[in-house]
Design a protein around this motif. Structure first.
Motif, short mmCIF file in Angstrom:
data_model
loop_
_atom_site.label_atom_id
_atom_site.label_comp_id
_atom_site.label_asym_id
_atom_site.label_seq_id
_atom_site.Cartn_x
_atom_site.Cartn_y
_atom_site.Cartn_z
N TRP A 91 127.22 -2.78 -0.48
CA TRP A 91 127.92 -3.32 1.23
C TRP A 91 127.16 -1.98 1.84
N ASN A 92 126.95 -2.29 3.28
CA ASN A 92 127.21 -1.29 4.10
C ASN A 92 128.24 -1.19 4.76
N VAL A 93 129.42 0.16 4.53
CA VAL A 93 130.08 0.82 4.57
C VAL A 93 130.10 1.76 5.54
N LEU A 114 128.77 2.57 -6.29
CA LEU A 114 129.08 2.56 -5.38
C LEU A 114 128.36 4.46 -5.06
N TRP A 117 126.81 3.71 -0.98
CA TRP A 117 127.63 3.99 0.11
C TRP A 117 127.29 4.94 0.65
#
Length: 181
Positions: A91-93, A114, A117
């Motif tokens: 995920w691109n957070v 994670l 991230w």
């Protein structure tokens, strides 16, 4: 009837706010239709799955575009059967500002997914991992997972690591001040 499956086939092009969408659906187990939420227009995911206590498989979220999401407060809080968060690894957070209680009370096996991230925009991680892990399988925080996150903008870390942790080794460069435990 008890709802345990989500099936969405159209009309998602302009959705920006998914907050509370499935909150409290304690019997929800099948979210395979969530792969249709791949638009970058989504900006808020607060409480999207909070209280979904039967949810175990989130693989449908693997390719979800969260690049414009700024808030994921309590997104998975209370998902008391969710142990594997590997689908969230890519995920691109980078725009995520607030992740309060995001995984609170999830019996997570590992925080390693994670590790990569980009949390540079995060400023509030209060209770993010509160009560994660289990007494039988406590979590370890170190360089193999989130122990080296660049959290230079975080100001609120209250209760971030309360609960079942075997050891915590942080090499966080915190630019702001706040409470960690």
């Amino acid at each position: 009837p008890i709802l345990d499956k989500v099936d969405i086939d159209r009309g998602l092009e302009n959705i920006t706010d998914l907050s509370g969408l499935f909150s409290g659906w304690s019997n929800l187990i099948d979210i395979s239709a969530m792969n249709r939420f791949s638009k970058s227009s989504i900006s808020n995911m607060d409480d999207i799955f909070s209280g979904c206590s039967s949810l175990t498989d989130i693989s449908a979220l693997e390719d979800m575009d969260v690049s414009n999401v700024y808030s994921m407060n309590r997104a998975f809080s209370g998902c008391s059967k969710l142990s594997n968060i590997q689908p969230l690894a890519n995920w691109n957070v980078s725009k995520l500002n607030s992740a309060k209680a995001m995984f609170q009370s999830c019996p997570l096996e590992s925080l390693s997914p994670l590790k990569d991230w980009n949390v540079i925009s995060l400023y509030d991680i209060e209770s993010m991992f509160n009560s994660c892990g289990t007494s039988a399988s406590p979590l370890t925080i170190d360089d193999s997972n989130i122990g080296s996150w660049p959290i230079v903008n975080v100001y609120n870390m209250t209760n971030t690591f309360c609960g079942h942790f075997k050891s915590i080794t942080l090499k966080w460069n915190t630019g702001a001040s706040g409470s960690i435990l």
